[in-house]
Design a protein around this motif. Sequence first.
Motif, PDB file in Angstrom:
ATOM      1  N   GLY A   1     -40.524   9.863 -41.080  1.00 33.68           N
ATOM      2  CA  GLY A   1     -40.324   9.284 -42.399  1.00 33.68           C
ATOM      3  C   GLY A   1     -40.429   7.769 -42.385  1.00 33.68           C
ATOM      4  N   MET A   2     -39.938   7.142 -41.312  1.00 32.53           N
ATOM      5  CA  MET A   2     -39.999   5.684 -41.210  1.00 32.53           C
ATOM      6  C   MET A   2     -41.435   5.199 -41.084  1.00 32.53           C
ATOM      7  SD  MET A   2     -36.725   4.951 -38.748  1.00 32.53           S
ATOM      8  CE  MET A   2     -36.881   3.165 -38.837  1.00 32.53           C
ATOM      9  N   ILE A   3     -42.231   5.926 -40.324  1.00 36.61           N
ATOM     10  CA  ILE A   3     -43.646   5.564 -40.197  1.00 36.61           C
ATOM     11  C   ILE A   3     -44.322   5.673 -41.562  1.00 36.61           C
ATOM     12  CG2 ILE A   3     -45.860   6.279 -39.214  1.00 36.61           C
ATOM     13  CD1 ILE A   3     -44.271   7.134 -36.682  1.00 36.61           C
ATOM     14  N   GLY A   4     -44.022   6.753 -42.287  1.00 39.63           N
ATOM     15  CA  GLY A   4     -44.586   6.919 -43.625  1.00 39.63           C
ATOM     16  C   GLY A   4     -44.117   5.828 -44.574  1.00 39.63           C
ATOM     17  N   HIS A   5     -42.866   5.432 -44.463  1.00 41.31           N
ATOM     18  CA  HIS A   5     -42.321   4.380 -45.312  1.00 41.31           C
ATOM     19  C   HIS A   5     -43.042   3.056 -45.074  1.00 41.31           C
ATOM     20  CE1 HIS A   5     -39.390   1.811 -47.319  1.00 41.31           C
ATOM     21  NE2 HIS A   5     -39.316   1.085 -46.210  1.00 41.31           N
ATOM     22  N   ARG A   6     -43.276   2.723 -43.808  1.00 43.51           N
ATOM     23  CA  ARG A   6     -43.973   1.465 -43.507  1.00 43.51           C
ATOM     24  C   ARG A   6     -45.414   1.499 -44.018  1.00 43.51           C
ATOM     25  NH1 ARG A   6     -40.640  -2.797 -42.513  1.00 43.51           N
ATOM     26  NH2 ARG A   6     -38.993  -2.191 -41.092  1.00 43.51           N
ATOM     27  N   ARG A   7     -46.045   2.639 -43.925  1.00 38.38           N
ATOM     28  CA  ARG A   7     -47.410   2.741 -44.448  1.00 38.38           C
ATOM     29  C   ARG A   7     -47.413   2.596 -45.977  1.00 38.38           C
ATOM     30  NH1 ARG A   7     -49.018   7.749 -40.435  1.00 38.38           N
ATOM     31  NH2 ARG A   7     -49.693   6.465 -38.656  1.00 38.38           N
ATOM     32  N   GLN A   8     -46.369   3.142 -46.610  1.00 41.86           N
ATOM     33  CA  GLN A   8     -46.258   2.988 -48.054  1.00 41.86           C
ATOM     34  C   GLN A   8     -46.051   1.520 -48.429  1.00 41.86           C
ATOM     35  OE1 GLN A   8     -42.721   4.691 -49.818  1.00 41.86           O
ATOM     36  NE2 GLN A   8     -43.761   5.066 -51.759  1.00 41.86           N
ATOM     37  N   ARG A   9     -45.227   0.801 -47.666  1.00 39.23           N
ATOM     38  CA  ARG A   9     -45.033  -0.628 -47.921  1.00 39.23           C
ATOM     39  C   ARG A   9     -46.357  -1.382 -47.814  1.00 39.23           C
ATOM     40  NH1 ARG A   9     -40.741  -1.346 -50.898  1.00 39.23           N
ATOM     41  NH2 ARG A   9     -38.735  -1.106 -49.851  1.00 39.23           N
ATOM     42  N   GLU A  10     -47.136  -1.016 -46.837  1.00 40.26           N
ATOM     43  CA  GLU A  10     -48.437  -1.668 -46.669  1.00 40.26           C
ATOM     44  C   GLU A  10     -49.315  -1.444 -47.893  1.00 40.26           C
ATOM     45  OE1 GLU A  10     -51.987  -0.455 -43.846  1.00 40.26           O
ATOM     46  OE2 GLU A  10     -50.445  -1.547 -42.694  1.00 40.26           O
ATOM     47  N   ARG A  11     -49.305  -0.205 -48.391  1.00 40.25           N
ATOM     48  CA  ARG A  11     -50.097   0.083 -49.594  1.00 40.25           C
ATOM     49  C   ARG A  11     -49.567  -0.694 -50.794  1.00 40.25           C
ATOM     50  NH1 ARG A  11     -49.971   5.346 -47.233  1.00 40.25           N
ATOM     51  NH2 ARG A  11     -48.226   5.970 -48.560  1.00 40.25           N
ATOM     52  N   GLN A  12     -48.226  -0.824 -50.881  1.00 37.88           N
ATOM     53  CA  GLN A  12     -47.643  -1.617 -51.969  1.00 37.88           C
ATOM     54  C   GLN A  12     -48.128  -3.067 -51.918  1.00 37.88           C
ATOM     55  OE1 GLN A  12     -43.355  -0.679 -51.277  1.00 37.88           O
ATOM     56  NE2 GLN A  12     -43.304  -0.460 -53.491  1.00 37.88           N
ATOM     57  N   ILE A  13     -48.170  -3.629 -50.739  1.00 36.60           N
ATOM     58  CA  ILE A  13     -48.624  -5.017 -50.582  1.00 36.60           C
ATOM     59  C   ILE A  13     -50.065  -5.157 -51.037  1.00 36.60           C
ATOM     60  CG2 ILE A  13     -49.199  -6.776 -48.858  1.00 36.60           C
ATOM     61  CD1 ILE A  13     -46.697  -5.767 -47.294  1.00 36.60           C
ATOM     62  N   LEU A  14     -50.896  -4.216 -50.643  1.00 37.69           N
ATOM     63  CA  LEU A  14     -52.299  -4.285 -51.054  1.00 37.69           C
ATOM     64  C   LEU A  14     -52.429  -4.179 -52.574  1.00 37.69           C
ATOM     65  CD1 LEU A  14     -53.885  -2.094 -48.235  1.00 37.69           C
ATOM     66  CD2 LEU A  14     -53.965  -4.590 -48.448  1.00 37.69           C
ATOM     67  N   ARG A  15     -51.583  -3.349 -53.205  1.00 30.69           N
ATOM     68  CA  ARG A  15     -51.617  -3.253 -54.670  1.00 30.69           C
ATOM     69  C   ARG A  15     -51.156  -4.556 -55.316  1.00 30.69           C
ATOM     70  NH1 ARG A  15     -49.755   2.131 -53.767  1.00 30.69           N
ATOM     71  NH2 ARG A  15     -47.598   1.504 -54.164  1.00 30.69           N
ATOM     72  N   GLN A  16     -50.147  -5.209 -54.707  1.00 29.73           N
ATOM     73  CA  GLN A  16     -49.700  -6.496 -55.235  1.00 29.73           C
ATOM     74  C   GLN A  16     -50.840  -7.517 -55.199  1.00 29.73           C
ATOM     75  OE1 GLN A  16     -46.483  -7.319 -56.541  1.00 29.73           O
ATOM     76  NE2 GLN A  16     -46.414  -5.074 -56.519  1.00 29.73           N
ATOM     77  N   LEU A  17     -51.593  -7.511 -54.119  1.00 28.54           N
ATOM     78  CA  LEU A  17     -52.720  -8.437 -53.994  1.00 28.54           C
ATOM     79  C   LEU A  17     -53.813  -8.095 -54.998  1.00 28.54           C
ATOM     80  CD1 LEU A  17     -52.953  -8.806 -50.112  1.00 28.54           C
ATOM     81  CD2 LEU A  17     -51.891 -10.373 -51.750  1.00 28.54           C
ATOM     82  N   GLU A  18     -54.006  -6.809 -55.250  1.00 29.09           N
ATOM     83  CA  GLU A  18     -54.982  -6.406 -56.265  1.00 29.09           C
ATOM     84  C   GLU A  18     -54.594  -6.926 -57.648  1.00 29.09           C
ATOM     85  OE1 GLU A  18     -55.034  -2.193 -55.939  1.00 29.09           O
ATOM     86  OE2 GLU A  18     -56.318  -2.162 -54.146  1.00 29.09           O
ATOM     87  N   GLN A  19     -53.281  -7.110 -57.864  1.00 28.09           N
ATOM     88  CA  GLN A  19     -52.773  -7.601 -59.148  1.00 28.09           C
ATOM     89  C   GLN A  19     -52.579  -9.126 -59.128  1.00 28.09           C
ATOM     90  OE1 GLN A  19     -49.247  -5.274 -60.082  1.00 28.09           O
ATOM     91  NE2 GLN A  19     -50.289  -3.391 -59.436  1.00 28.09           N
ATOM     92  N   ASP A  20     -53.191  -9.773 -58.147  1.00 25.00           N
ATOM     93  CA  ASP A  20     -53.181 -11.237 -58.025  1.00 25.00           C
ATOM     94  C   ASP A  20     -51.785 -11.808 -57.794  1.00 25.00           C
ATOM     95  OD1 ASP A  20     -55.957 -11.497 -58.316  1.00 25.00           O
ATOM     96  OD2 ASP A  20     -55.788 -11.405 -60.499  1.00 25.00           O
ATOM     97  N   ARG A  21     -50.921 -11.030 -57.169  1.00 19.06           N
ATOM     98  CA  ARG A  21     -49.647 -11.578 -56.697  1.00 19.06           C
ATOM     99  C   ARG A  21     -49.828 -11.878 -55.216  1.00 19.06           C
ATOM    100  NH1 ARG A  21     -47.247  -6.971 -59.509  1.00 19.06           N
ATOM    101  NH2 ARG A  21     -46.729  -7.618 -61.644  1.00 19.06           N
ATOM    102  N   GLY A  22     -50.202 -13.106 -54.926  1.00 18.70           N
ATOM    103  CA  GLY A  22     -50.525 -13.456 -53.553  1.00 18.70           C
ATOM    104  C   GLY A  22     -49.448 -14.232 -52.828  1.00 18.70           C
ATOM    105  N   VAL A  23     -48.319 -14.474 -53.489  1.00 16.15           N
ATOM    106  CA  VAL A  23     -47.215 -15.210 -52.877  1.00 16.15           C
ATOM    107  C   VAL A  23     -46.071 -14.234 -52.613  1.00 16.15           C
ATOM    108  CG1 VAL A  23     -45.545 -17.088 -53.177  1.00 16.15           C
ATOM    109  CG2 VAL A  23     -47.889 -17.329 -54.046  1.00 16.15           C
TER     110      VAL A  23
END
Length: 290
Positions: free
Chosen positions: A220-242
Amino acid sequence: MTAEHPPRPYGTSERLEPLVRRVLARNPSPFTYTGTQSYVVGAGDAVAVIDPGPLEEEHLDALVEAVGDARIAAICCTHTHRDHSPAAAPLAERTGAPIVGCAPLALSDEGPRLDASFDDAYRPDRVLGHGESVEGPDWTLTAVATPGHTSNHLCFALEESGALFTGDHVMGWSTSVVVPPDGDMAQYMDSLKHLHDREDRVYYPAHGPAVEKPRQLVRGMIGHRRQRERQILRQLEQDRGVIEDMVPHMYKGTDERLWPAAGRSVLAHLIDLERRGEVARSGNVWTLTT
């Protein structure tokens, strides 16, 4: 901490299994849960103490009382954060026991870090490498290298019972904070995968309850970290780069006192993504490369 937690048995030795006792330090916080849990391993005339904890006289007294007439054959430290190793030196002075376990942390000067959280006075008598052991009459503790939370982090496997003392690497109540430049997300993920491949029966973390289904939690922890990574990429897609703009969106419902630490974990993910060529940075602004 909140009233939802059960009464905390500070200064009391609790037997968890025939070879393992737990002593809880009175240092609760949003980062330590109910406090640091030190473990006394062994039922004979020589024992080990794992993660002796913060420099608190009450806790030192409780550890000495828990050990009783037994000799401490080894004071073992998983890593050198100030809630884990500072009590090692005074406990060694009181008992003559050697300090055995993780290496002293060689602090990097690359970028900002939280130096105050490290115990720079830690001086082990013996450093254990991966697979090396320390033994007593009825116990064997084998070092399992698990860098990521810190570069010097070790877990300790109790060969006789199948228990693994996981320090801050795996905890049931919270994910571990990974703080660059010493903390490394790629190493942390590799260490999680290594633990998942093991067959330990139970985990005893330095904070929070025992983990009765270790592989399920790690998966579950490995899956959680992968989900966080996907969240970060979505934030960057929405131009939240800070990072400071990302954290409130990614950690809704999380105690805001933990947001700075969460931001450091986001940074660790971004550094990993940068190494893999998926993101780039200019100053404190991050962008997607594709």
